[in-house]
Enzyme design. Structure first.
Site, PDB file in Angstrom:
ATOM      1  N   LYS A 299       0.889  -1.158   0.000  1.00 29.69           N
ATOM      2  CA  LYS A 299       0.000   0.000   0.000  1.00 29.69           C
ATOM      3  C   LYS A 299       0.929   1.211   0.000  1.00 29.69           C
ATOM      4  O   LYS A 299       0.959   2.007   0.949  1.00 29.69           O
ATOM      5  CB  LYS A 299      -0.901  -0.074   1.248  1.00 29.69           C
ATOM      6  CG  LYS A 299      -1.979   0.973   1.324  1.00 29.69           C
ATOM      7  CD  LYS A 299      -3.135   0.731   0.382  1.00 29.69           C
ATOM      8  CE  LYS A 299      -4.120   1.904   0.473  1.00 29.69           C
ATOM      9  NZ  LYS A 299      -5.165   1.839  -0.572  1.00 29.69           N
ATOM     10  N   ASP A 332      -5.499  -3.293  -1.823  1.00 30.27           N
ATOM     11  CA  ASP A 332      -6.958  -3.255  -2.024  1.00 30.27           C
ATOM     12  C   ASP A 332      -7.313  -3.705  -3.440  1.00 30.27           C
ATOM     13  O   ASP A 332      -8.265  -4.463  -3.656  1.00 30.27           O
ATOM     14  CB  ASP A 332      -7.534  -1.864  -1.704  1.00 30.27           C
ATOM     15  CG  ASP A 332      -6.701  -0.714  -2.264  1.00 30.27           C
ATOM     16  OD1 ASP A 332      -5.609  -0.965  -2.819  1.00 30.27           O
ATOM     17  OD2 ASP A 332      -7.143   0.450  -2.152  1.00 30.27           O
TER      18      ASP A 332
END
Ligand code: IPM
Ligand code: MN
Length: 456
Positions: A299, A332
């Protein structure tokens, strides 16, 4: 050889006493260094009493002592070799190396006879610590061991009564002395730990994570193959999860607990060394697979400090693996791809927490957490590695026969592979394809009989 090379096992030793023909004694050692390198050599030794030291890792000496007392005597009887089976024959830095003398040919021309000994197994059983644990853990481990036994691979198992139930009984979670005992094994097979009556974190941190950290099991390898729901083509990928750092180290603390002004912090620790060895392992694995494709999942757009270290390390290590193509996904986005396009992946490398979450998703995509296996590896083999299903102890289904033992069986397959029993490992995996349905023990028995048939 470089520092990275580890001797996995010695699969064959052939002793040939050819003195009549060549006036020397030959010792040929064929060593298969598991998946890291193949070492093959033949040593000519003029002297009948010989010690052969194989230099592996550049610093660890594997000493293979085959003492032949005098030219005519030492190899007279097979029993002379019997006395130096297994552990005594091979030592790797003080740790026994799996030794299997599959093909021992002994020709003693000097005495006027030739005796071939073929297929004599001098291998010792692999020493495995078994932690059934809580809930369905013992049930699935029983089936895994049943299947391993059917493969013909000998395990010398020792049960360790650890987990939530044990903790509630006498307070032991994993004492340092028990941990020291575990260090002496070749591998650890674990079912599942955790009981609802013990507060969260006690057993997880005190047992599972303690083993991962203390035994330096820095790779958590979780394979996923099968056909995902809604797809027709099979996918086949492996997640390499860093297993000793990140938010799992327990950095942080709490202030003013229980008040409206409570402050809780939980840091993520990422070291250059820890990230590098994990990323390098993933590249090495990708290089060995047919697609040779590695995806970093992180991320980096939010976790800019840790993400930057991972990204820079990934880019730097990639230079050593020009044959491996690379990609990057935010975690994600990776969740979407796991469901919608799992075929894009070959090997994934990611941090501890992302890997934890992603691999549960991977289990669901693969067809249920009941078939997701995992290996907690110490690739340097400075201690035992630990093999466990991804699923938990599922206390709600204990004793119902509903627990699926396939994840535990596939974890045992990985254990066999790591112990140098690649053929048996493959037999277990093949037997788990289109796994039978039924109760826990029925599934185990059925898979065991498939394995036994294949072993014949
Ligand atoms: C896993 C488990 C563990 C983890 C728990 C039980 C500590 O979920 O092996 O994935 O978070 O690593
Ligand atoms: Mn998990």
């Amino acid at each position: 050889m470089t520092d990275e090379v580890t001797l996995g096992c010695i699969v064959g030793v052939t002793v040939v006493d050819d003195r009549d023909d060549r006036a020397q004694t030959d010792l040929a050692l064929r060593c298969r260094c598991d998946d890291l390198c193949v070492f093959e050599d033949r040593f000519d030794l003029a002297n009948a009493t010989f010690h052969v030291a194989l230099l592996v890792l550049g610093r660890v000496v594997v000493a293979v002592f085959l003492q032949i007392s005098e030219q005519s005597r030492g190899l007279d009887l097979l029993s002379d070799l019997d006395s130096t089976t297994g552990r005594e024959v091979c030592e790797l830095g003080g740790q026994p190396v799996v030794c299997s003398l599959r093909k021992l040919v002994f020709r003693h021309a000097h005495k006027g006879y030739r005796r071939p000994y073929d297929g004599i197994s001098m291998s010792r059983a692999h020493r495995v610590a078994v932690i059934g644990g809580d809930g369905i853990g013992p049930e699935v481990v029983t089936e895994a061991l049943k299947v391993v036994a059917a493969s013909g691979v000998k395990l010398d198992t020792t049960d360790f009564d650890l987990g939530g139930a044990r903790y509630l009984r006498d307070g032991e979670i994993l004492s340092d002395s028990t941990l020291d005992q575990l260090r002496g094994f070749d591998a650890i097979l674990l079912g599942a730990v955790g009981t609802p009556d013990v507060p969260p974190g006690v057993i997880e941190r005190g047992l599972l994570l303690k083993m991962r950290f203390e035994l330096d099991l820095y790779i958590n390898q979780r394979p996923f193959s099968g056909v995902a729901p809604g797809h027709t083509a099979p996918h086949d990928f492996v997640v390499i999860r860093e297993n000793t750092e990140g938010p799992y180290v327990g950095e942080g603390g709490v202030l003013r607990k229980g008040t409206p002004f409570e402050v809780a912090t939980q840091g993520s620790v990422n070291t250059a060394h820890g990230v590098e060895r994990c990323v390098r392992y993933a590249f090495e694995l990708a290089a060995k697979r047919s697609r040779k494709h590695l995806t970093l999942v992180h991320k980096t757009n939010v976790l800019t400090f840790a993400g930057d270290l991972w990204q820079r390390t990934f880019t730097a290590v990639a230079k050593d693996f020009p044959q491996v193509s690379t990609a990057y996904n935010h975690v994600d986005a990776a969740c979407i791809y796991f469901v919608q396009d799992p075929h894009r992946y070959d090997v994934i490398v990611t941090d501890n927490l992302f890997g934890d979450i992603l691999t549960d998703l991977g289990g669901a995509v693969r067809g249920g957490i009941g078939v997701a296996s995992s290996a907690n590896l110490n690739p340097r083999r400075t201690g035992p590695s630990m093999f466990e299903p991804v699923h938990g102890s599922a206390p709600d289904i204990v004793g119902t026969g509903k627990a699926n033992p396939v994840a535990a069986i596939l974890s045992a397959a990985h254990m066999l592979e790591f112990l140098g029993e690649a053929r048996a490992a493959e037999a277990l995996r093949t037997a788990c394809v289109d796994a039978p349905r039924g109760t826990t023990s029925h599934v185990g028995t059925e898979i065991a009989s498939r394995v036994a048939k294949a072993a014949k």
